[in-house]
Design a protein around this motif. Structure first.
Motif, PDB file in Angstrom:
ATOM      1  N   PRO A  39      -4.061  81.115  58.486  1.00  0.00           N
ATOM      2  CA  PRO A  39      -4.061  79.865  59.259  1.00  0.00           C
ATOM      3  C   PRO A  39      -3.033  79.851  60.392  1.00  0.00           C
ATOM      4  O   PRO A  39      -3.208  79.151  61.380  1.00  0.00           O
ATOM      5  N   ASP A  40      -1.966  80.639  60.239  1.00  0.00           N
ATOM      6  CA  ASP A  40      -0.916  80.703  61.259  1.00  0.00           C
ATOM      7  C   ASP A  40      -0.488  82.169  61.407  1.00  0.00           C
ATOM      8  O   ASP A  40       0.610  82.551  61.008  1.00  0.00           O
ATOM      9  N   ALA A  41      -1.383  82.961  61.968  1.00  0.00           N
ATOM     10  CA  ALA A  41      -1.160  84.410  62.063  1.00  0.00           C
ATOM     11  C   ALA A  41       0.023  84.742  62.965  1.00  0.00           C
ATOM     12  O   ALA A  41       0.336  84.016  63.916  1.00  0.00           O
ATOM     13  N   LYS A  42       0.667  85.862  62.654  1.00  0.00           N
ATOM     14  CA  LYS A  42       1.736  86.365  63.508  1.00  0.00           C
ATOM     15  C   LYS A  42       1.148  86.819  64.845  1.00  0.00           C
ATOM     16  O   LYS A  42      -0.065  87.006  64.977  1.00  0.00           O
ATOM     17  N   GLU A  43       2.015  87.024  65.820  1.00  0.00           N
ATOM     18  CA  GLU A  43       1.588  87.317  67.192  1.00  0.00           C
ATOM     19  C   GLU A  43       0.574  88.458  67.291  1.00  0.00           C
ATOM     20  O   GLU A  43      -0.428  88.352  68.000  1.00  0.00           O
ATOM     21  N   LYS A  44       0.807  89.565  66.582  1.00  0.00           N
ATOM     22  CA  LYS A  44      -0.088  90.725  66.678  1.00  0.00           C
ATOM     23  C   LYS A  44      -1.459  90.474  66.060  1.00  0.00           C
ATOM     24  O   LYS A  44      -2.390  91.257  66.264  1.00  0.00           O
TER      25      LYS A  44
END
Length: 94
Positions: A71-76
């Motif tokens: 739901p709130d993925a890291k930048e990559k």
């Protein structure tokens, strides 16, 4: 067109998914929500972030934590934020 199928039912269908680490991630709007129940399970990937899970329920049968999403993925991994992937016997046909 990719399809995710379990227990004879199409859970998701899209040609706009993303493939990451061999898993096909379906866009959120391609999911047949009636078969998905939120789970309390969470796992953490060092580069994707914290995954939430769904239990799949079809025709009275449950497949616990058979789908996951970030739901709130890291930048990559922003390209798959909110997208849903499957395992535990869910067949993905491309």
């Amino acid at each position: 067109m990719a399809k995710a199928i379990w227990n004879g039912v199409i859970l998701a269908e899209s040609d706009k998914g993303e493939i990451v680490e061999g898993n096909y991630y379906f866009p959120p709007n391609s999911i047949n929500q009636e078969y998905f129940k939120s789970s309390e399970t969470h796992t953490t990937c060092s580069w994707k972030g914290v995954a939430n899970y769904y239990t799949i329920e079809v025709n009275g049968q449950e497949n616990k934590d058979a789908a996951w999403y970030y739901p709130d993925a890291k930048e990559k991994a922003k390209n798959i934020q909110g997208y849903v992937a499957f395992w535990r016997g869910v067949k993905v046909e491309k």
